[in-house]
Every structure is written in C-alpha cells, then in structure tokens.
Design an enzyme around this catalytic site. Structure first.
Site, PDB file in Angstrom:
ATOM      1  N   TYR A  73       3.790   6.908   9.932  1.00 31.82           N
ATOM      2  CA  TYR A  73       2.914   5.618   9.484  1.00 31.82           C
ATOM      3  C   TYR A  73       3.695   4.642   8.837  1.00 31.82           C
ATOM      4  O   TYR A  73       3.672   3.449   9.264  1.00 31.82           O
ATOM      5  CB  TYR A  73       1.822   6.015   8.443  1.00 31.82           C
ATOM      6  CG  TYR A  73       0.631   4.942   8.318  1.00 31.82           C
ATOM      7  CD1 TYR A  73      -0.483   5.089   9.355  1.00 31.82           C
ATOM      8  CD2 TYR A  73       0.765   3.986   7.778  1.00 31.82           C
ATOM      9  CE1 TYR A  73      -1.540   4.122   9.298  1.00 31.82           C
ATOM     10  CE2 TYR A  73      -0.228   2.955   7.470  1.00 31.82           C
ATOM     11  CZ  TYR A  73      -1.226   3.079   8.427  1.00 31.82           C
ATOM     12  OH  TYR A  73      -2.229   1.994   8.426  1.00 31.82           O
ATOM     13  N   PRO A 121      -4.586   1.017  18.614  1.00 25.55           N
ATOM     14  CA  PRO A 121      -4.234   0.544  17.282  1.00 25.55           C
ATOM     15  C   PRO A 121      -4.313   1.465  16.219  1.00 25.55           C
ATOM     16  O   PRO A 121      -3.965   1.113  15.192  1.00 25.55           O
ATOM     17  CB  PRO A 121      -5.416  -0.539  17.023  1.00 25.55           C
ATOM     18  CG  PRO A 121      -6.406  -0.221  18.191  1.00 25.55           C
ATOM     19  CD  PRO A 121      -5.870   0.351  19.318  1.00 25.55           C
ATOM     20  N   TYR A 173      -9.236   6.208   6.751  1.00 26.02           N
ATOM     21  CA  TYR A 173      -9.476   6.322   8.227  1.00 26.02           C
ATOM     22  C   TYR A 173     -10.521   7.353   8.259  1.00 26.02           C
ATOM     23  O   TYR A 173     -10.099   8.825   7.850  1.00 26.02           O
ATOM     24  CB  TYR A 173      -8.020   6.831   8.869  1.00 26.02           C
ATOM     25  CG  TYR A 173      -7.012   5.806   9.023  1.00 26.02           C
ATOM     26  CD1 TYR A 173      -6.338   5.401   8.091  1.00 26.02           C
ATOM     27  CD2 TYR A 173      -6.721   5.400  10.368  1.00 26.02           C
ATOM     28  CE1 TYR A 173      -5.322   4.280   8.254  1.00 26.02           C
ATOM     29  CE2 TYR A 173      -5.924   4.422  10.795  1.00 26.02           C
ATOM     30  CZ  TYR A 173      -5.163   3.732   9.741  1.00 26.02           C
ATOM     31  OH  TYR A 173      -4.288   2.793   9.972  1.00 26.02           O
ATOM     32  N   LYS A 196       0.942   0.249  15.045  1.00 22.30           N
ATOM     33  CA  LYS A 196       2.239   0.171  15.345  1.00 22.30           C
ATOM     34  C   LYS A 196       2.681  -1.095  16.282  1.00 22.30           C
ATOM     35  O   LYS A 196       3.626  -1.594  16.446  1.00 22.30           O
ATOM     36  CB  LYS A 196       2.817   1.496  16.148  1.00 22.30           C
ATOM     37  CG  LYS A 196       2.748   2.581  15.387  1.00 22.30           C
ATOM     38  CD  LYS A 196       3.920   2.469  14.412  1.00 22.30           C
ATOM     39  CE  LYS A 196       4.032   3.649  13.397  1.00 22.30           C
ATOM     40  NZ  LYS A 196       3.842   3.029  12.209  1.00 22.30           N
ATOM     41  N   HIS A 255       0.846  -1.271  -0.008  1.00 17.75           N
ATOM     42  CA  HIS A 255      -0.080   0.043  -0.081  1.00 17.75           C
ATOM     43  C   HIS A 255       0.988   1.299   0.042  1.00 17.75           C
ATOM     44  O   HIS A 255       1.641   1.290   0.906  1.00 17.75           O
ATOM     45  CB  HIS A 255      -0.993   0.060   1.194  1.00 17.75           C
ATOM     46  CG  HIS A 255      -2.280  -1.059   1.057  1.00 17.75           C
ATOM     47  ND1 HIS A 255      -3.367  -0.501   1.528  1.00 17.75           N
ATOM     48  CD2 HIS A 255      -2.267  -2.063   0.358  1.00 17.75           C
ATOM     49  CE1 HIS A 255      -4.177  -1.549   1.306  1.00 17.75           C
ATOM     50  NE2 HIS A 255      -3.703  -2.192   0.531  1.00 17.75           N
TER      51      HIS A 255
HETATM   52  P1  RFL Z   1       1.196 -11.007  21.769  1.00 12.88           P
HETATM   53  O1  RFL Z   1       0.877 -11.315  20.537  1.00 12.88           O
HETATM   54  O2  RFL Z   1       0.397 -10.785  22.694  1.00 12.88           O
HETATM   55  O3  RFL Z   1       1.795 -12.563  22.215  1.00 12.88           O
HETATM   56  C1  RFL Z   1       2.136 -12.883  23.596  1.00 12.88           C
HETATM   57  C2  RFL Z   1       2.234 -14.436  23.584  1.00 12.88           C
HETATM   58  O4  RFL Z   1       2.223 -14.773  25.004  1.00 12.88           O
HETATM   59  C3  RFL Z   1       1.362 -15.722  25.327  1.00 12.88           C
HETATM   60  N1  RFL Z   1       1.553 -15.752  26.871  1.00 12.88           N
HETATM   61  C4  RFL Z   1       2.138 -16.622  27.648  1.00 12.88           C
HETATM   62  N2  RFL Z   1       2.976 -17.942  27.285  1.00 12.88           N
HETATM   63  C5  RFL Z   1       3.595 -18.680  28.345  1.00 12.88           C
HETATM   64  N3  RFL Z   1       3.336 -18.277  29.621  1.00 12.88           N
HETATM   65  C6  RFL Z   1       2.545 -17.240  29.861  1.00 12.88           C
HETATM   66  N4  RFL Z   1       2.637 -16.974  31.233  1.00 12.88           N
HETATM   67  C7  RFL Z   1       2.001 -16.343  29.032  1.00 12.88           C
HETATM   68  N5  RFL Z   1       1.298 -15.338  28.993  1.00 12.88           N
HETATM   69  C8  RFL Z   1       0.993 -15.142  27.811  1.00 12.88           C
HETATM   70  C9  RFL Z   1       0.137 -15.547  24.646  1.00 12.88           C
HETATM   71  O5  RFL Z   1      -0.571 -16.616  24.580  1.00 12.88           O
HETATM   72  C10 RFL Z   1       0.666 -15.052  23.290  1.00 12.88           C
HETATM   73  O6  RFL Z   1       0.609 -16.088  22.469  1.00 12.88           O
HETATM   74  O7  RFL Z   1       2.484 -10.191  22.115  1.00 12.88           O
HETATM   75  P2  RFL Z   1       3.712  -9.545  21.118  1.00 12.88           P
HETATM   76  O8  RFL Z   1       4.425 -10.939  20.425  1.00 12.88           O
HETATM   77  O9  RFL Z   1       4.605  -8.667  22.035  1.00 12.88           O
HETATM   78  O10 RFL Z   1       3.034  -8.965  20.011  1.00 12.88           O
HETATM   79  C11 RFL Z   1       2.422  -7.846  20.108  1.00 12.88           C
HETATM   80  C12 RFL Z   1       1.230  -7.687  19.025  1.00 12.88           C
HETATM   81  O11 RFL Z   1       0.377  -9.068  19.182  1.00 12.88           O
HETATM   82  C13 RFL Z   1       0.350  -6.425  19.341  1.00 12.88           C
HETATM   83  O12 RFL Z   1       1.035  -5.476  19.725  1.00 12.88           O
HETATM   84  C14 RFL Z   1      -0.699  -6.057  18.335  1.00 12.88           C
HETATM   85  O13 RFL Z   1      -1.582  -7.112  17.941  1.00 12.88           O
HETATM   86  C15 RFL Z   1      -1.505  -5.080  19.100  1.00 12.88           C
HETATM   87  N6  RFL Z   1      -2.925  -5.070  18.422  1.00 12.88           N
HETATM   88  C16 RFL Z   1      -3.033  -4.625  16.958  1.00 12.88           C
HETATM   89  N7  RFL Z   1      -2.053  -3.973  16.719  1.00 12.88           N
HETATM   90  C17 RFL Z   1      -2.138  -3.515  15.403  1.00 12.88           C
HETATM   91  O14 RFL Z   1      -1.115  -2.545  14.908  1.00 12.88           O
HETATM   92  N8  RFL Z   1      -3.457  -3.279  14.853  1.00 12.88           N
HETATM   93  C18 RFL Z   1      -4.565  -3.993  15.311  1.00 12.88           C
HETATM   94  O15 RFL Z   1      -5.518  -4.039  14.792  1.00 12.88           O
HETATM   95  C19 RFL Z   1      -4.322  -4.501  16.487  1.00 12.88           C
HETATM   96  N9  RFL Z   1      -5.471  -5.312  17.093  1.00 12.88           N
HETATM   97  C20 RFL Z   1      -4.012  -5.663  19.090  1.00 12.88           C
HETATM   98  C21 RFL Z   1      -5.131  -6.008  18.435  1.00 12.88           C
HETATM   99  C22 RFL Z   1      -3.797  -6.364  20.212  1.00 12.88           C
HETATM  100  C23 RFL Z   1      -5.109  -6.850  20.885  1.00 12.88           C
HETATM  101  N10 RFL Z   1      -4.723  -7.610  22.359  1.00 12.88           N
HETATM  102  C24 RFL Z   1      -3.438  -7.380  22.904  1.00 12.88           C
HETATM  103  C25 RFL Z   1      -5.721  -7.667  23.140  1.00 12.88           C
HETATM  104  C26 RFL Z   1      -6.395  -6.442  19.039  1.00 12.88           C
HETATM  105  C27 RFL Z   1      -6.283  -7.116  20.301  1.00 12.88           C
HETATM  106  C28 RFL Z   1      -7.490  -7.666  20.864  1.00 12.88           C
HETATM  107  C1  PHB Z   2      -6.050  -3.775  10.675  1.00 11.63           C
HETATM  108  O1  PHB Z   2      -6.176  -4.292   9.540  1.00 11.63           O
HETATM  109  O2  PHB Z   2      -6.577  -4.643  11.670  1.00 11.63           O
HETATM  110  C2  PHB Z   2      -5.763  -2.582  11.047  1.00 11.63           C
HETATM  111  C3  PHB Z   2      -5.083  -1.640  10.237  1.00 11.63           C
HETATM  112  C4  PHB Z   2      -4.737  -0.423  10.396  1.00 11.63           C
HETATM  113  C5  PHB Z   2      -4.817   0.005  11.718  1.00 11.63           C
HETATM  114  C6  PHB Z   2      -5.570  -0.952  12.794  1.00 11.63           C
HETATM  115  C7  PHB Z   2      -5.809  -2.213  12.270  1.00 11.63           C
HETATM  116  O3  PHB Z   2      -4.431   1.190  12.295  1.00 11.63           O
END
Ligand code: RFL
Ligand code: PHB
Length: 394
Positions: free
Chosen positions: A388, A296, A204, A300, A72
């Site tokens: 971004y 989100p 957005y 990032k 993109h």
């Molecule tokens: P993760 O992905 O949360 O992975 C952590 C892993 O650790 C495991 N865990 C354990 N394992 C062993 N023993 C324990 N005691 C443990 N406790 C936990 C968990 O099961 C999991 O597998 O962290 P990591 O690797 O730092 O990655 C970070 C990203 O996942 C996170 O920053 C993003 O996903 C944030 N986020 C989003 N970011 C975006 O840029 N766009 C989004 O749309 C977006 N949606 C989200 C999100 C984070 C969410 N969370 C944390 C609730 C949506 C959700 C629902």
């Molecule tokens: C997504 O595709 O899940 C997404 C994309 C951009 C954002 C947040 C989430 O800023």
C-alpha cells in the site's frame, strides 16, 4: 513546431514529466486535447505514496501539497462487523501515505508549467505518432482555432502520456505488442459529499452485499465508493439509497456511525487490469495509463504514472550527461517490474475485498480467511502495508 520531447497528454504523467524535464534543462511541448477546466476538475485518485510525495517535493511542486495534504499512517479493514487497523509506519519502518487529490496535483503542476515551463497547449488533440523508428519522430495534431488544417510537432522523443484511450499506444505495431488484460464484473459508484469524513483514516469494507470504501478529500469533504454491478449507471442510484447501502456495508459491532451530507458528484468507474508490453517502440515511450491500468482498490494508478515518468526523465538526463543510452534502452523493463508488482497488489486487494457475482460459499470462506490472516499475522499485515505504501523506484 519542434522540441526535444513531445509529450501527449496533460494528466499527472504528462504534467510531471514536463516539470522534471524543465528542471533538467530539457525542453518539451505538452499537447492536451481537453481544456484546462476539464483537466483540473476530473475526479480521480486520492492517495499519494511516500515516493510520489518525495518526487513532487523535489520537483518544486510540493508547496501546497505539504500544507494541505493529510498524512495517513494506516487504513482500516472492516469485515464481519469487526475493525482491524493496519499500522503503516510500524510495519514498514516508517512509511505512510498522503491524501491529496489528483485534481490538486494537476492544478499545482499546470500553474507551475504555465508560469515557468515550456508550452502546454490545451485543445490540442494528437491524431497520430509517426516515424517512431527514425531519429525524428512526429506528432500530428489538431489545434483548436486552427480549423481545417493539421499541425505537426517534430521531436527527438515522443512520450505517450495520453491515458488508456489515447493514440500513442496505437503507433506500436500489433505484431510487436503483447497485451495482458482482465476485466471485473463490477465497478465502483463514487460520490463526493459535503460532510466531514466519518473516520480519520480510509476504511476498506468487505461485506456480503459488496465492497465499500470510505475516503476523503479534505476535513470537510468525504469521498465514498460502493461496489456495483458492471454496467450500472450513476443515475440509477438515488442519494438516500447510496447512503442506506453505505451504512449497511460499513456496519460495525460498536457505536461507530456514518454521517450523511449533501452529495455533490456521482459517477461510476469500471474496473480493469491491463498491461501493454513493451512500453517503448523506437523513440516513442509510453507512460502511465497509456501503458497500464489497475483497478483502483490499491490506489496505485497515479503512483505508477509518476514512477514511469521519473524513470524516463532520469534515463534521458543520463544520456545527456554521459552519452549512454543504456538507461533509455532499459526503460520498458525497469518500469514493467514495478508495474507488475502494482498489478499484483491491486488484483490481490480487489479479490480480497469485493464480492464476485456467483462466488461460492467455499470462495467466501477463503476470502474471510485471507482477511483474518492479515488481521492476525504480522507477516501478512506487513505484506499489505508494504504494498500500500509503495514499491521503491529502482
Ligand atoms: P490520465 O490522467 O488519463 O491523463 C491522460 C491525458 O491525456 C489526454 N489525452 C490526449 N491529449 C492529446 N491528444 C490525445 N489524443 C489525447 N488522448 C488523451 C487526456 O485528456 C488526459 O488529460 O493518465 P495519466 O497521466 O497516465 O495518469 C494516470 C491516472 O490518472 C490514473 O492512473 C488514475 O486516475 C486511475 N484512477 C484512479 N486511481 C486511483 O488510484 N484511485 C482512484 O480512485 C482512481 N479513480 C481512475 C479513477 C481513473 C479513471 N479513469 C481513467 C477513467 C477514476 C477514473 C474515472
Ligand atoms: C480515493 O480517495 O479516491 C481513493 C482512495 C483509495 C483508493 C481508491 C480511491 O484505493
């Protein structure tokens, strides 16, 4: 069990770290509390910065990403029924982002790890990190099938990649921790729908009724979000109500239309900014969501996690190559500089686009003026485009 680096958590941070260490000839063991199917299906982020793409490719984990990821070159900002495109390459000297979901990044890294990497244990829940100030830190964990007793992983280093609700951060004494936090009085209701995205780039939208985002997972699957009040449950919204509300918030003055399709998943994400300093305590290092959370809006979270583990892997390799722990000692500071830039950017994007409950007419006008500034000033647009597409790793 004994290993050089004990990794807690098989999210993007833990999985990529295991891969980077394996490529550097350093052994590791990954402990993950959930099962493989859960980790591979958890619906989260969707945008990879150029730097993240480069890291995954160089780590040998980019084959499917290069085939299926969607490049993109911009996003659209929508407000007052007008559309403004931010052109990334034009504003940044060539940078773009890749739409490739976190679920797919995790699937690719898991497959590689199981094929050619060290142990990756699913159903292995870390209970505590001990001895972080000694040269033999340990992770106590409970492994499915080993009922009734605990296992111990002895390590040279432990990296807590266990997300926001993990246990690693708890090993840092409260007296040495500084926490910086902000919650927002709204969340995102997110849906996946089996319908082609109604626009070829992310949209957005700022609207009096609240923020909306149009994103995608593939040419046939849309990902859409609506700002909803804090505490909203996904079940409170019927599918048709979601589409009606999306249509209102995305409305334009031209003939653009939002296509509807069957909703296949629905969930609410809370919004939070959070930083734990420092990101290191003795031989325990924190990476990704275990150390910091961003709302989100700036996309990032995943990219920050990648930056942290690259910094750690390089620092440990440097120690092996030169005998100098200088880079490991600088880990927390180096990561935090980038983390705070992403915190700032995510906060700016969030307040630029969301409708705060109780916002005054003055604040409304200021918000619109900020958006108009991006739409009319090359400098303001460049600032957004640079944020971004991502801040470089040191
Ligand atoms: P993760 O992905 O949360 O992975 C952590 C892993 O650790 C495991 N865990 C354990 N394992 C062993 N023993 C324990 N005691 C443990 N406790 C936990 C968990 O099961 C999991 O597998 O962290 P990591 O690797 O730092 O990655 C970070 C990203 O996942 C996170 O920053 C993003 O996903 C944030 N986020 C989003 N970011 C975006 O840029 N766009 C989004 O749309 C977006 N949606 C989200 C999100 C984070 C969410 N969370 C944390 C609730 C949506 C959700 C629902
Ligand atoms: C997504 O595709 O899940 C997404 C994309 C951009 C954002 C947040 C989430 O800023």
């Amino acid at each position: 069990m004994r290993t050089t680096v004990g990794i807690i958590g098989a999210g993007p941070a833990g999985l990529l770290l295991a891969r980077l260490l394996r490529n550097a000839g350093i052994d590791s063991v990954v402990l993950e509390s959930r099962d493989r199917a859960y980790v591979e299906r958890r619906q989260r982020a969707g945008i990879l910065e150029q730097g993240t793409v480069d890291v995954l490719r160089a780590a040998g984990a980019g084959e499917r990403m290069d085939r299926e990821g969607l490049r993109h070159d911009g996003i659209e900002l929508r407000f007052e029924r007008e559309r403004h495109r931010v052109d990334f390459p034009a504003r940044t000297g060539g940078s773009s982002v890749l739409v490739y979901a976190q679920t797919e990044v995790c699937k690719d890294l898991i497959a590689l790890q199981l094929k050619e990497g060290g142990p990756l244990l699913f159903g292995a829940e870390a209970l505590a990190v001990e001895g972080a100030l000694t040269d033999r830190p340990r992770v106590r964990f409970r492994y499915e099938g080993h009922e009734g007793h605990e296992d111990v992983l002895d390590c040279d280093y432990v990296v807590g990649c266990d997300g926001f609700r993990g246990v690693a951060r708890k090993a840092v004494p409260a007296a040495l921790s500084r926490v910086f936090e902000r919650t927002y009085p709204f969340g995102w209701l997110g849906i996946l729908a089996d319908v082609a995205p109604s626009h070829d780039e992310l949209v957005y939208a700022r609207h009096e009724r609240g923020f909306a985002l149009l994103s995608m997972r593939s040419p046939a699957v849309s990902r859409l979000y609506l700002q909803v009040p804090e505490g909203t449950e996904a079940g409170e919204w019927a599918d048709e109500e979601i589409w009606d509300e999306l249509e209102r918030r995305f409305e334009t003055g031209d003939d653009w239309r939002l296509e509807r399709g069957p909703v296949t998943s629905k969930s609410v994400t809370p919004m939070r900014s959070y930083v734990h300093e420092p990101m290191r305590y003795g031989r325990l290092f924190l990476a990704g969501d275990a150390a910091h959370i961003v709302p989100p809006t700036g996309a990032k979270g995943l990219n920050l996690a990648v930056g942290d583990v690259v910094t750690f892997a390089r620092a440990l390799t440097h120690l092996g190559d030169t005998g100098s722990a200088e880079r490991l000692d600088a880990y927390s500071e180096a990561c935090l500089r980038r983390v705070w830039q992403a915190e700032r950017f995510s906060y700016d994007m969030t307040t630029l686009l969301h409708r705060a409950p109780g916002a005054t007419p003055f604040e409304d006008r200021i918000q619109l003026a900020r958006l108009r500034r991006v739409a009319t000033s090359r400098a303001a647009e460049t600032d957004l485009a640079e944020g971004y597409t991502g801040f470089p790793l040191e």
